[in-house]
Design a protein around this motif. Structure first.
Motif, PDB file in Angstrom:
ATOM      1  N   ILE A 226       0.848  -1.197   0.000  1.00  0.00           N
ATOM      2  CA  ILE A 226       0.000   0.000   0.000  1.00  0.00           C
ATOM      3  C   ILE A 226       0.882   1.246   0.000  1.00  0.00           C
ATOM      4  CG2 ILE A 226      -1.845   1.228   1.193  1.00  0.00           C
ATOM      5  CD1 ILE A 226      -2.611  -1.574   0.158  1.00  0.00           C
ATOM      6  N   LYS A 227       0.539   2.220  -0.820  1.00  0.00           N
ATOM      7  CA  LYS A 227       1.282   3.480  -0.863  1.00  0.00           C
ATOM      8  C   LYS A 227       0.644   4.464   0.110  1.00  0.00           C
ATOM      9  CE  LYS A 227       2.931   7.119  -3.988  1.00  0.00           C
ATOM     10  NZ  LYS A 227       2.951   7.610  -5.384  1.00  0.00           N
ATOM     11  N   THR A 228       1.403   4.953   1.079  1.00  0.00           N
ATOM     12  CA  THR A 228       0.879   5.899   2.066  1.00  0.00           C
ATOM     13  C   THR A 228       1.239   7.326   1.673  1.00  0.00           C
ATOM     14  OG1 THR A 228       2.867   5.551   3.419  1.00  0.00           O
ATOM     15  CG2 THR A 228       0.913   4.266   3.984  1.00  0.00           C
ATOM     16  N   LEU A 229       0.237   8.208   1.717  1.00  0.00           N
ATOM     17  CA  LEU A 229       0.410   9.619   1.367  1.00  0.00           C
ATOM     18  C   LEU A 229       0.184  10.447   2.633  1.00  0.00           C
ATOM     19  CD1 LEU A 229      -1.736   9.537  -1.891  1.00  0.00           C
ATOM     20  CD2 LEU A 229       0.752   9.343  -1.733  1.00  0.00           C
ATOM     21  N   PRO A 230       1.244  10.958   3.250  1.00  0.00           N
ATOM     22  CA  PRO A 230       1.088  11.686   4.510  1.00  0.00           C
ATOM     23  C   PRO A 230       0.628  13.122   4.316  1.00  0.00           C
ATOM     24  CG  PRO A 230       3.416  11.525   3.930  1.00  0.00           C
ATOM     25  CD  PRO A 230       2.655  10.776   2.873  1.00  0.00           C
ATOM     26  N   ILE A 231      -0.257  13.573   5.226  1.00  0.00           N
ATOM     27  CA  ILE A 231      -0.698  14.964   5.276  1.00  0.00           C
ATOM     28  C   ILE A 231      -0.355  15.512   6.659  1.00  0.00           C
ATOM     29  CG2 ILE A 231      -2.691  16.521   5.262  1.00  0.00           C
ATOM     30  CD1 ILE A 231      -4.004  14.766   3.222  1.00  0.00           C
ATOM     31  N   PRO A 232       0.299  16.663   6.738  1.00  0.00           N
ATOM     32  CA  PRO A 232       0.734  17.185   8.043  1.00  0.00           C
ATOM     33  C   PRO A 232      -0.428  17.442   8.992  1.00  0.00           C
ATOM     34  CG  PRO A 232       1.838  18.346   6.244  1.00  0.00           C
ATOM     35  CD  PRO A 232       0.758  17.517   5.617  1.00  0.00           C
ATOM     36  N   VAL A 233      -0.200  17.146  10.266  1.00  0.00           N
ATOM     37  CA  VAL A 233      -1.176  17.436  11.317  1.00  0.00           C
ATOM     38  C   VAL A 233      -0.935  18.852  11.817  1.00  0.00           C
ATOM     39  CG1 VAL A 233      -1.993  16.811  13.622  1.00  0.00           C
ATOM     40  CG2 VAL A 233      -1.378  15.025  11.984  1.00  0.00           C
ATOM     41  N   GLU A 234      -1.963  19.686  11.731  1.00  0.00           N
ATOM     42  CA  GLU A 234      -1.880  21.057  12.234  1.00  0.00           C
ATOM     43  C   GLU A 234      -2.432  21.105  13.656  1.00  0.00           C
ATOM     44  OE1 GLU A 234      -4.213  22.866   9.182  1.00  0.00           O
ATOM     45  OE2 GLU A 234      -2.565  22.907   7.731  1.00  0.00           O
ATOM     46  N   ARG A 235      -2.579  22.290  14.206  1.00  0.00           N
ATOM     47  CA  ARG A 235      -3.031  22.422  15.593  1.00  0.00           C
ATOM     48  C   ARG A 235      -4.452  21.894  15.801  1.00  0.00           C
ATOM     49  NH1 ARG A 235      -0.348  25.383  19.349  1.00  0.00           N
ATOM     50  NH2 ARG A 235       1.566  26.418  18.691  1.00  0.00           N
ATOM     51  N   ASP A 236      -5.244  21.839  14.734  1.00  0.00           N
ATOM     52  CA  ASP A 236      -6.608  21.329  14.845  1.00  0.00           C
ATOM     53  C   ASP A 236      -6.851  20.211  13.838  1.00  0.00           C
ATOM     54  OD1 ASP A 236      -6.465  22.938  12.638  1.00  0.00           O
ATOM     55  OD2 ASP A 236      -8.386  23.950  12.973  1.00  0.00           O
ATOM     56  N   GLY A 237      -5.822  19.379  13.607  1.00  0.00           N
ATOM     57  CA  GLY A 237      -5.959  18.233  12.714  1.00  0.00           C
ATOM     58  C   GLY A 237      -5.454  18.504  11.316  1.00  0.00           C
ATOM     59  N   ILE A 238      -5.555  17.508  10.465  1.00  0.00           N
ATOM     60  CA  ILE A 238      -5.094  17.684   9.081  1.00  0.00           C
ATOM     61  C   ILE A 238      -6.014  18.644   8.333  1.00  0.00           C
ATOM     62  CG2 ILE A 238      -4.095  15.362   8.979  1.00  0.00           C
ATOM     63  CD1 ILE A 238      -6.550  14.549   7.245  1.00  0.00           C
ATOM     64  N   ASP A 239      -5.509  19.166   7.231  1.00  0.00           N
ATOM     65  CA  ASP A 239      -6.310  20.007   6.355  1.00  0.00           C
ATOM     66  C   ASP A 239      -7.027  19.099   5.358  1.00  0.00           C
ATOM     67  OD1 ASP A 239      -7.424  21.789   4.595  1.00  0.00           O
ATOM     68  OD2 ASP A 239      -5.517  22.560   3.819  1.00  0.00           O
ATOM     69  N   PRO A 240      -8.342  18.910   5.481  1.00  0.00           N
ATOM     70  CA  PRO A 240      -9.039  17.997   4.564  1.00  0.00           C
ATOM     71  C   PRO A 240      -8.894  18.371   3.096  1.00  0.00           C
ATOM     72  CG  PRO A 240     -10.430  18.543   6.446  1.00  0.00           C
ATOM     73  CD  PRO A 240      -9.253  19.475   6.499  1.00  0.00           C
ATOM     74  N   ASP A 241      -8.779  19.676   2.805  1.00  0.00           N
ATOM     75  CA  ASP A 241      -8.686  20.094   1.407  1.00  0.00           C
ATOM     76  C   ASP A 241      -7.381  19.648   0.754  1.00  0.00           C
ATOM     77  OD1 ASP A 241     -11.190  21.455   0.931  1.00  0.00           O
ATOM     78  OD2 ASP A 241     -10.509  22.945   2.384  1.00  0.00           O
ATOM     79  N   ALA A 242      -6.388  19.265   1.577  1.00  0.00           N
ATOM     80  CA  ALA A 242      -5.143  18.742   1.003  1.00  0.00           C
ATOM     81  C   ALA A 242      -5.357  17.369   0.368  1.00  0.00           C
ATOM     82  CB  ALA A 242      -4.070  18.660   2.087  1.00  0.00           C
ATOM     83  N   ILE A 243      -6.473  16.724   0.697  1.00  0.00           N
ATOM     84  CA  ILE A 243      -6.758  15.400   0.146  1.00  0.00           C
ATOM     85  C   ILE A 243      -7.134  15.495  -1.326  1.00  0.00           C
ATOM     86  CG2 ILE A 243      -8.364  13.432   0.285  1.00  0.00           C
ATOM     87  CD1 ILE A 243      -8.534  14.025   3.320  1.00  0.00           C
ATOM     88  N   VAL A 244      -7.819  16.564  -1.707  1.00  0.00           N
ATOM     89  CA  VAL A 244      -8.380  16.670  -3.063  1.00  0.00           C
ATOM     90  C   VAL A 244      -7.304  16.570  -4.147  1.00  0.00           C
ATOM     91  CG1 VAL A 244      -9.724  18.095  -4.639  1.00  0.00           C
ATOM     92  CG2 VAL A 244     -10.385  17.940  -2.220  1.00  0.00           C
ATOM     93  N   PRO A 245      -6.238  17.392  -4.121  1.00  0.00           N
ATOM     94  CA  PRO A 245      -5.219  17.251  -5.176  1.00  0.00           C
ATOM     95  C   PRO A 245      -4.515  15.894  -5.138  1.00  0.00           C
ATOM     96  CG  PRO A 245      -4.489  18.805  -3.480  1.00  0.00           C
ATOM     97  CD  PRO A 245      -5.933  18.538  -3.225  1.00  0.00           C
ATOM     98  N   LEU A 246      -4.356  15.336  -3.934  1.00  0.00           N
ATOM     99  CA  LEU A 246      -3.753  14.005  -3.846  1.00  0.00           C
ATOM    100  C   LEU A 246      -4.635  12.966  -4.528  1.00  0.00           C
ATOM    101  CD1 LEU A 246      -2.366  13.870  -0.175  1.00  0.00           C
ATOM    102  CD2 LEU A 246      -1.041  13.990  -2.287  1.00  0.00           C
ATOM    103  N   HIS A 247      -5.934  13.100  -4.336  1.00  0.00           N
ATOM    104  CA  HIS A 247      -6.859  12.141  -4.948  1.00  0.00           C
ATOM    105  C   HIS A 247      -6.826  12.238  -6.470  1.00  0.00           C
ATOM    106  CE1 HIS A 247     -10.254   9.490  -5.397  1.00  0.00           C
ATOM    107  NE2 HIS A 247     -10.952  10.430  -6.027  1.00  0.00           N
ATOM    108  N   LYS A 248      -6.710  13.429  -6.972  1.00  0.00           N
ATOM    109  CA  LYS A 248      -6.678  13.599  -8.427  1.00  0.00           C
ATOM    110  C   LYS A 248      -5.428  12.969  -9.040  1.00  0.00           C
ATOM    111  CE  LYS A 248      -9.622  17.717  -8.466  1.00  0.00           C
ATOM    112  NZ  LYS A 248      -9.700  19.174  -8.694  1.00  0.00           N
ATOM    113  N   ARG A 249      -4.339  12.948  -8.281  1.00  0.00           N
ATOM    114  CA  ARG A 249      -3.091  12.356  -8.787  1.00  0.00           C
ATOM    115  C   ARG A 249      -3.007  10.857  -8.520  1.00  0.00           C
ATOM    116  NH1 ARG A 249      -0.772  17.050  -6.547  1.00  0.00           N
ATOM    117  NH2 ARG A 249       0.138  15.877  -4.813  1.00  0.00           N
ATOM    118  N   HIS A 250      -3.524  10.414  -7.377  1.00  0.00           N
ATOM    119  CA  HIS A 250      -3.257   9.031  -6.953  1.00  0.00           C
ATOM    120  C   HIS A 250      -4.498   8.155  -6.815  1.00  0.00           C
ATOM    121  CE1 HIS A 250       0.901  10.166  -6.028  1.00  0.00           C
ATOM    122  NE2 HIS A 250       0.426  11.246  -5.419  1.00  0.00           N
ATOM    123  N   ARG A 251      -5.694   8.699  -6.986  1.00  0.00           N
ATOM    124  CA  ARG A 251      -6.928   7.914  -6.814  1.00  0.00           C
ATOM    125  C   ARG A 251      -6.942   7.252  -5.436  1.00  0.00           C
ATOM    126  NH1 ARG A 251     -10.231  10.209  -9.622  1.00  0.00           N
ATOM    127  NH2 ARG A 251     -11.628   8.444  -9.301  1.00  0.00           N
TER     128      ARG A 251
END
Length: 485
Positions: A226-251
């Motif tokens: 499985i390929k893991t794509l990390p998203i940084p944890v901010e003070r109130d959790g990850i930024d969900p919008d960072a998922i969108v461009p990742l999804h477009k590239r990696h499904r």
């Protein structure tokens, strides 16, 4: 060895050579520890290409008969006995096989340290100290079990009484409406993660994980391809919008999050981010795996809305356990999700262990339905808050600007950042030499200058002593602020 082998020509030449060399070794011509002819010399002797001899020696190496020492030659393995009828397996070669990748070396070291006879103060392992365990409650649960309890195999999804008790617990404490038919009992939350990966994902799939995260330390992802794509944890959790461009590239096939008093940072994902994450899940059809060990530990007793409780469309697979609120030794975890995938994972669990042991399930069912369970949770919250205050007070007393951190309001972890001019390896080595063990940041993500202090395992009187030992271990290192001021 003759130059022209009489063996059937249907067998490849390199295999003929490998077979003959094996017989010579087993007959004692080349005893254990002796050196075989060099590849070049044997090729000249047999009038074959050197590559043929290399392939023959590769066969012997794969069989554990020989070992190669770079720059020296090929040596007969010590596992080969002079008695031609006996040969020991090459266990070193077997230990390197299999598709499961080993745990991170530092993780293995940590467990060796805390299980050894050395007097280590344990700030590394996420479990409860003896003073936080509900011993009397567990004794009562054991005493109230029926003496004639059936001790055979349980339902592969888990004991029905436990699943019914768990269904009531989830609704009362976590706002999750889940019938017992949509629950699977597992051996802690870690087995739950393994089952999800093995049942629902394929090699080559891409998933989102937090950075840092406990999931990062699990080799099961990469063992399964499985390929893991990390998203940084901010003070109130990850930024969900960072998922969108990742999804477009990696499904992206799945999102793994620990939104409440996150391991290791202790952060709490904001309600807005939770809502946005659910929105992205339904927009792109990506399921979310919510790992929730800590939401019940909110120190002030406020109910934390889980993602699953906010999920109106059934896109969240919810996992949790009793490890962080009752006792890790019970090995009671669970998965709540759509019935189709629960049945699929129950089938895989049956193949692995033929169902969960009966006695821990009976005890857990008694615990969850006990009138004293809520009182235990209140005591647990107070105890964890006290431990957090002790470790924070001690860090501020001894370290001042040498360590920075954010104070969590629940959970069991403090995510710390070194302000010290030293490598992660130097700091960890010095800490161990002073009798304290913690989790370096690199085993949990990309943060080399961070470390996790888990304060739930140490007894109250050990906490200040442990922080003092850490201070002693770092006294010889300069602070970054002093050096660059």
């Amino acid at each position: 060895m003759t130059r022209k082998s009489s063996t059937s020509t249907t067998i490849a030449k390199y295999k003929q050579i490998a077979n003959e060399m094996e017989q010579r070794i087993l007959c004692g011509e080349f005893p254990a520890g002796s050196w075989l002819p060099s590849e070049r010399a044997l090729a000249a002797m047999l009038e074959v290409n050197r590559s043929t001899v290399v392939a023959a020696y590769d066969e012997l190496l794969a069989a554990g008969i020989v070992k190669r020492i770079k720059g020296v030659g090929t040596q007969v393995s010590s596992s080969v006995l002079t008695d031609r009828n006996k040969r020991l397996p090459d266990w070193e070669q077997y230990a390197k096989a299999g598709f499961f990748q080993p745990n991170h070396p530092v993780n293995r070291q940590i467990h060796q340290f805390v299980q050894s006879e050395r007097q280590m103060i344990n700030f590394a392992i996420g479990e409860l100290s003896p003073d936080l365990l509900p011993v009397s409650l567990m004794k009562d649960a054991y005493r109230t079990m029926e003496a004639d309890r059936y001790a055979g195999y349980e339902d592969f999804q888990g004991n029905l009484k436990l699943r019914e008790a768990l269904s009531g617990h989830l609704l009362a404490y976590r706002g999750i409406a889940s019938p017992h038919s949509s629950l699977l009992i597992t051996s802690g939350a870690q087995q739950a993660l393994h089952l999800i990966i093995q049942a629902l994902l394929n090699p080559g799939d891409s998933v989102v994980i937090e950075d840092p995260s406990y999931a990062y330390s699990l080799p099961i992802f990469h063992s399964s391809g499985i390929k893991t794509l990390p998203i940084p944890v901010e003070r109130d959790g990850i930024d969900p919008d960072a998922i969108v461009p990742l999804h477009k590239r990696h499904r992206i096939r799945m999102i793994f999050v620990n939104p409440h008093f996150h391991n290791p940072t202790g952060t709490l994902m904001s309600t807005d981010k939770c809502a946005r994450l659910l929105d992205i899940s339904t927009t792109y059809g990506i399921p979310i795996v919510e790992d929730d060990p800590y939401s019940l530990t909110e120190y002030d007793g406020h109910r934390i809305p889980t993602l699953k409780s906010m999920d109106k469309d059934g896109t969240v697979i919810y996992i949790s356990s009793l490890s962080k609120i009752v006792a890790s030794g019970l090995r009671i975890g669970w998965i709540a999700g759509p019935q189709a995938i629960i049945s699929r994972m129950a089938d895989i669990k049956q193949q692995i262990d033929f169902g969960h042991p009966s006695y821990p399930q009976w005890i857990a069912a008694q615990l969850l339905t006990s009138e004293q369970f809520n009182a235990h949770i209140q005591v647990l919250r107070t105890g964890l808050k006290n431990k957090r205050d002790r470790v924070v007070r001690s860090l501020r007393q001894y370290f001042a600007e040498k360590i920075t951190f954010t104070v969590p309001n629940g959970g069991i972890h403090l995510w710390c950042k070194w302000q010290i001019e030293a490598t992660e390896q130097q700091l960890f080595r010095e800490a161990v030499s002073h009798g304290i063990v913690y989790a370096p940041g690199s085993i949990l993500g990309t943060s080399l200058n961070h470390f996790r202090l888990t304060f739930s395992r140490a007894n109250d009187d050990q906490i200040e002593q442990g922080v003092h030992r850490l201070f002693q271990a770092t006294k010889g290192f300069a602070t970054l602020t002093q050096k660059h001021s």
